[in-house]
Design a protein around this motif. Structure first.
Motif, PDB file in Angstrom:
ATOM      1  N   TYR A 299       0.589  -1.580  -0.437  1.00 28.94           N
ATOM      2  CA  TYR A 299      -0.380   0.314  -0.039  1.00 28.94           C
ATOM      3  C   TYR A 299       0.906   1.512  -0.172  1.00 28.94           C
ATOM      4  O   TYR A 299       0.738   2.015  -0.263  1.00 28.94           O
ATOM      5  CB  TYR A 299      -1.066   0.145   1.210  1.00 28.94           C
ATOM      6  CG  TYR A 299      -1.350   1.116   1.290  1.00 28.94           C
ATOM      7  CD1 TYR A 299      -3.160   1.276   0.649  1.00 28.94           C
ATOM      8  CD2 TYR A 299      -1.539   2.147   2.449  1.00 28.94           C
ATOM      9  CE1 TYR A 299      -3.655   2.251   0.361  1.00 28.94           C
ATOM     10  CE2 TYR A 299      -2.680   2.781   2.623  1.00 28.94           C
ATOM     11  CZ  TYR A 299      -3.821   3.209   1.375  1.00 28.94           C
ATOM     12  OH  TYR A 299      -4.387   4.127   1.237  1.00 28.94           O
ATOM     13  N   MET A 300       1.879   1.005   0.836  1.00 28.43           N
ATOM     14  CA  MET A 300       3.280   2.211   0.883  1.00 28.43           C
ATOM     15  C   MET A 300       3.179   2.416  -0.065  1.00 28.43           C
ATOM     16  O   MET A 300       3.372   3.181  -1.301  1.00 28.43           O
ATOM     17  CB  MET A 300       3.639   2.467   2.211  1.00 28.43           C
ATOM     18  CG  MET A 300       3.226   1.762   3.250  1.00 28.43           C
ATOM     19  SD  MET A 300       1.478   3.280   3.727  1.00 28.43           S
ATOM     20  CE  MET A 300       2.819   4.658   4.022  1.00 28.43           C
TER      21      MET A 300
ATOM     22  N   ALA B 122       8.027   2.342  -6.892  1.00 29.03           N
ATOM     23  CA  ALA B 122       8.581   3.583  -6.512  1.00 29.03           C
ATOM     24  C   ALA B 122       9.422   3.209  -5.268  1.00 29.03           C
ATOM     25  O   ALA B 122       9.220   2.070  -4.364  1.00 29.03           O
ATOM     26  CB  ALA B 122       7.891   4.426  -5.617  1.00 29.03           C
ATOM     27  N   ASP B 123      10.795   3.107  -4.538  1.00 31.37           N
ATOM     28  CA  ASP B 123      11.345   2.688  -3.294  1.00 31.37           C
ATOM     29  C   ASP B 123      10.116   3.635  -2.047  1.00 31.37           C
ATOM     30  O   ASP B 123      10.921   4.320  -1.773  1.00 31.37           O
ATOM     31  CB  ASP B 123      12.549   2.759  -3.541  1.00 31.37           C
ATOM     32  CG  ASP B 123      13.446   2.231  -2.332  1.00 31.37           C
ATOM     33  OD1 ASP B 123      12.515   1.293  -1.506  1.00 31.37           O
ATOM     34  OD2 ASP B 123      14.718   1.849  -2.416  1.00 31.37           O
ATOM     35  N   ALA B 124      10.039   2.397  -1.680  1.00 33.91           N
ATOM     36  CA  ALA B 124       8.865   3.301  -0.131  1.00 33.91           C
ATOM     37  C   ALA B 124       9.804   3.411   0.997  1.00 33.91           C
ATOM     38  O   ALA B 124       9.343   3.218   2.163  1.00 33.91           O
ATOM     39  CB  ALA B 124       7.424   2.468  -0.139  1.00 33.91           C
ATOM     40  N   THR B 125      10.706   2.867   0.441  1.00 34.02           N
ATOM     41  CA  THR B 125      11.919   2.035   1.924  1.00 34.02           C
ATOM     42  C   THR B 125      12.980   3.472   1.796  1.00 34.02           C
ATOM     43  O   THR B 125      13.690   3.683   3.178  1.00 34.02           O
ATOM     44  CB  THR B 125      11.903   0.778   2.045  1.00 34.02           C
ATOM     45  OG1 THR B 125      13.157   0.848   1.074  1.00 34.02           O
ATOM     46  CG2 THR B 125      11.458  -0.612   2.079  1.00 34.02           C
TER      47      THR B 125
ATOM     48  N   GLY C  95      -8.501  -2.825   0.303  1.00 29.01           N
ATOM     49  CA  GLY C  95      -7.276  -4.342   0.520  1.00 29.01           C
ATOM     50  C   GLY C  95      -6.926  -3.877   1.818  1.00 29.01           C
ATOM     51  O   GLY C  95      -6.812  -5.513   2.681  1.00 29.01           O
ATOM     52  N   MET C  96      -7.024  -3.373   2.198  1.00 31.96           N
ATOM     53  CA  MET C  96      -6.052  -2.651   3.626  1.00 31.96           C
ATOM     54  C   MET C  96      -7.044  -2.765   4.027  1.00 31.96           C
ATOM     55  O   MET C  96      -6.690  -4.402   5.694  1.00 31.96           O
ATOM     56  CB  MET C  96      -5.832  -1.106   3.834  1.00 31.96           C
ATOM     57  CG  MET C  96      -4.472  -0.959   2.737  1.00 31.96           C
ATOM     58  SD  MET C  96      -3.287  -1.752   3.624  1.00 31.96           S
ATOM     59  CE  MET C  96      -2.539  -1.068   5.017  1.00 31.96           C
ATOM     60  N   MET C  97      -8.414  -2.888   4.600  1.00 29.93           N
ATOM     61  CA  MET C  97      -9.634  -2.693   5.691  1.00 29.93           C
ATOM     62  C   MET C  97      -9.648  -4.223   4.925  1.00 29.93           C
ATOM     63  O   MET C  97      -9.640  -5.291   6.294  1.00 29.93           O
ATOM     64  CB  MET C  97     -10.869  -2.854   5.462  1.00 29.93           C
ATOM     65  CG  MET C  97     -11.102  -0.662   5.560  1.00 29.93           C
ATOM     66  SD  MET C  97     -10.572  -0.323   7.354  1.00 29.93           S
ATOM     67  CE  MET C  97     -12.856  -1.088   7.890  1.00 29.93           C
TER      68      MET C  97
END
Length: 810
Positions: free
Chosen positions: A61-62, A198-201, A634-636
């Motif tokens: 998600y992030m 994209a690199d979320a970390t 999706g998160m829910m």
């Protein structure tokens, strides 16, 4: 060992009295230091923060948000007699511009005013706002209607199928600081990582938009709506940010009210029991200090207050009172008989100190089981709540005796106490005596309760329907129902297809399959109320371009079948200056976003629905492309799965922690296991009642078991602790039951009433989840008390046969 520990508590009492002022200064200093951190407390309602940071669903998600921006939409639906009317469109434009100018943390507003209009003019591709030139004549309005209603991308996005509603869709910034360097991460300058996202970390210069900032934006939006609201311009607001904020705001309001009511309730119950100010003031001071210290420590740790953790103050207030009541009850009995303050304190700690310690440890153990829940807010409960209980324990065992030693306390004659509590005490003792004289009957009744409850447990269902928590007449509920019905969805499910190669999206084969998937997605349904109401993808943009470049002829609203032509048309679109492609593909054209509008439904149904969507995608594309489903829906869905798994894990862990403690207290394996019967029966009865009554398990009711087993065991420990002491002295189980209930019976009742009253306050909430949480937790606590005076004595009689004088060593 038990005798040595009890003697140790007695020595502790003398030590505390001797150093009472030092103890008081240190205790208040600790509370002040931790309480000073309270201003740092923050509230968090973001659904993604319910899952651990290393959760695959949260990471996906992030990564999605880093690539495509914030997908959570605030939807304003406007109902009017006629949308295509000059006066209406003028007011709609004013509303649109008001939102753009005044809503803080705003990213974008989309409506009929600025909906993308793509058309060709003399071999030139034009991309502009739909109402770049507002209509001024009836003929222009009629042409606008025809154009809007014949353009598929507009229907069920900015206007309903029957043109009765039009929408303004508000998107907030992803990051706290709009225009910051990180804003560029949403667009085409992103560099994809190995998996295409994209690199979320990587380190970020700014944090994500907070729940508080989202609340600020919504507050302004509501103010703007009030200015434009009219009978011929009715505005409805829905969307996941509004839902999250409504829940958080209602709970925060309720919590402030409930804490005050809880304090008042506890004070009244304590006064009715002790009939002296010290019996009210001292326990109240202990729980307030415990609450301030715990919540201050919670804020200092950086953890944020979430909907589940907002029950923490009431839990600490209720649980912290019990220890103080048991110590004060024994202190007053000894003190009123003529003993000195110091001797009475030492006697109270000798009598109840070990039991209070064990109840604190078992309560903390029950709450510690939340560590296995799998949901971050409940895991935080598993850290903070046990620490709060232990802190309350220290205050009651150390600070409370020191305060008793310095506060003037009047003596109450024994006959006055007897007159006050005679009927109540005799009733409690009579119940215990009946159980002790009919042990097999009461044991059989317990077995009937257990087996009947198990049958009810089999009927339990799971739910996490956040919308149903709100009052049925809440404007957000009716707005969501209207938008779901008229615009075919207020929530979003995001699907990301990874072609695995640069420019993999720019192929006719992929885009044709995307269109096939769209057609098949129209048939995906789960019941009558969960379906794909609208799907948006890059193919929509491309079909608009292809039509515009072919003299705007409707028959060319299709996918070009030549890969080179696809690339050329997309390049022409980019050259117009429009950045709309950023919403549907990444900068390398490796990832394609497929956004689905769906109606709101109970999130427990989302996992099955998502599985059907993914299955349909694989049926079209095969295994040649990777697919990720994410977004709010999706998160829910993932959160619900964690609720179900977490409940089972937390209950097992609570048993694994508490059972050894009970075995240690009883002193043998058989007795410890038998003592768990009165601890587990109230929980089984409550779960069975939920099953029979059709009350579903959700994020709040799942906590009842772990909370209740930690609290219910308190009464059992105090009863068994007193029973064993009296049995060793008397050698007669029935007499020991009577003696125990005469000294601790009323304290057991009062602590149960305090706990049940505290949680019963939740039934005053407008939110259904809090209502059932309070009602069922109160029921469990009162059930535990009744079982402890009606079932536990029977078990003790069966477990401890009477001993002769010689066996007692007399």
């Amino acid at each position: 060992m038990r005798e040595r520990m009890e003697n140790g508590f007695e020595r502790l009492g003398h030590f505390i009295v001797a150093h009472r002022y030092v103890v008081i200064v240190i205790g208040f200093a600790i509370a002040a230091a931790l309480g000073s951190q309270l201003p740092k407390m923050e509230v968090d309602t973001a659904v993604e923060n319910f899952l651990p940071e290393d959760s695959a669903a949260r990471m996906a998600y992030m990564e999605f948000r880093e690539q495509f921006g914030r997908e959570e939409l605030i939807i304003l639906a406007v109902d009017a007699p006629e949308v295509f009317d000059l006066e209406f469109l003028t007011k709609l434009r004013a509303l649109h511009e008001d939102l753009e100018s005044n809503v803080p943390h705003l990213d974008d507003v989309q409506s009929l005013i600025n909906a993308r209009a793509t058309y060709g003019s003399e071999d030139e591709l034009i991309v502009e706002d739909l109402l770049e030139e507002p209509p001024e004549t009836p003929e222009a309005l009629a042409a606008l209607r025809d154009r809007v209603m014949s353009t598929p991308i507009y229907r069920n996005t900015v206007i309903s199928d029957d043109a009765s509603l039009t929408t303004l869709v508000v998107t907030l910034n992803l990051y706290t600081s709009a225009g910051d360097g990180n804003q560029g991460l949403d667009g085409f300058d992103d560099e994809a990582s190995a998996d295409g996202f994209a690199d979320a970390t990587r380190p970020q210069a700014t944090a994500y938009l907070t729940g508080e900032e989202t609340g600020e934006s919504l507050e302004v939006i509501y103010e703007i709506i009030d200015r434009y609201q009219a009978d011929d311009f009715e505005i409805y607001l829905a969307g996941s940010p509004a839902l999250q904020q409504a829940v958080a705001k209602t709970m925060a309001r309720d919590m402030k009210r409930f804490v005050a009511l809880m304090l008042a309730t506890v004070a009244v119950v304590l006064f009715l029991m002790f009939r002296r100010l010290s019996g009210v003031f001292l326990p109240m001071l202990m729980v307030v200090l415990s609450l301030i210290s715990t919540m201050g420590g919670f804020a200092a740790s950086g953890a944020k207050l979430t909907p589940p953790t907002q029950i923490l103050p009431t839990l600490l207030l209720a649980a912290g009172t019990g220890a103080a009541v048991h110590i004060l009850k024994i202190f007053y009995l000894h003190y009123d008989s003529g003993a000195s303050v110091e001797d009475s304190i030492a006697h109270a700690l000798h009598h109840s100190g070990l039991a209070v310690l064990m109840t604190g440890l078992t309560t903390a153990g029950g709450l510690l089981s939340f560590l296995s829940a799998g949901l971050t807010p409940i895991v935080h409960m598993g850290i903070v709540a046990p620490l709060g209980i232990l802190l309350s324990l220290v205050y009651c065992l150390v600070l409370l005796p020191a305060l008793i030693a310095v506060v003037p306390i009047r003596r109450v004659p024994a006959h006055a106490q007897s007159e006050r509590g005679g009927v109540l005490d005799r009733s409690i003792v009579a119940c215990g005596d009946f159980s002790a004289t009919h042990p097999w009957l009461m044991t059989c009744i317990a077995l009937v309760l257990i087996f009947g409850s198990i049958d009810g447990i089999r009927r339990l269902s799971f739910s996490n329907d956040v919308m149903s928590w709100l009052a049925a007449d809440d404007p957000l509920v009716s707005a969501t129902q209207l938008i779901d019905r008229e615009l075919r969805g207020s929530m979003t499910l995001e699907l990301i297809a990874d072609t695995g190669t640069t420019d993999g999206v720019k192929t006719a084969a992929f885009l044709n399959n995307l269109e096939v998937f769209r057609e098949r997605s129209d048939e995906i349904r789960l019941g009558d109320d969960l379906y794909v109401g609208k799907a948006i993808a890059i193919s929509d943009v491309l079909k608009e371009i292809h039509k515009a470049l072919n003299e705007n002829r409707p028959e060319f609203y299709s996918i070009p079948q030549d890969d080179l032509l696809v690339s050329q048309e997309l390049l022409l679109f980019e050259n117009t200056g429009s950045d709309d492609l950023e919403d549907v593909v990444d900068s390398q054209f490796q990832l394609a976003r497929f956004m689905m509008k769906v109606p709101y439904a109970d999130p427990t149904r989302y996992p099955e629905f998502i599985e059907r969507v993914e299955s349909e995608f694989r049926g079209v594309f095969g295994d040649s492309f990777a697919v990720t489903t994410t977004g709010f829906m999706g998160m829910m869905g993932q959160t619900v799965s964690q609720v179900i798994v977490g409940m089972a894990r937390s209950y097992v862990l609570a048993l694994a922690i508490i059972t050894p403690l009970m075995i240690l207290l009883i002193g043998n394996l058989r007795g410890g296991l038998v003592s768990m019967v009165p601890n587990l029966t109230p929980i089984l009865v409550t779960l069975g009642l939920m099953g029979w009554a059709g009350v579903s398990i959700d994020m709040f009711t799942m906590m009842i078991g772990s909370i209740a087993i930690g609290l219910a065991v308190d009464d059992t420990i105090h009863f068994i602790h007193g029973f064993r002491r009296d049995f060793e002295r008397l050698g007669d189980a029935r007499a020991a039951v009577k003696e125990t209930l005469e000294t601790t019976g009323r304290a057991l009742l009062v602590t149960s009433v305090v706990l049940a009253s505290g949680f019963a306050i939740f039934t005053m909430s407008d939110m259904e989840n809090l209502f059932f949480f309070g009602l069922l937790t109160s029921f469990t606590i009162l059930s535990a008390f009744l079982i402890d005076i009606l079932i536990t004595p029977a078990l003790m009689v069966l477990l401890y046969p009477n001993r002769s004088v010689e066996e007692r060593g007399i």
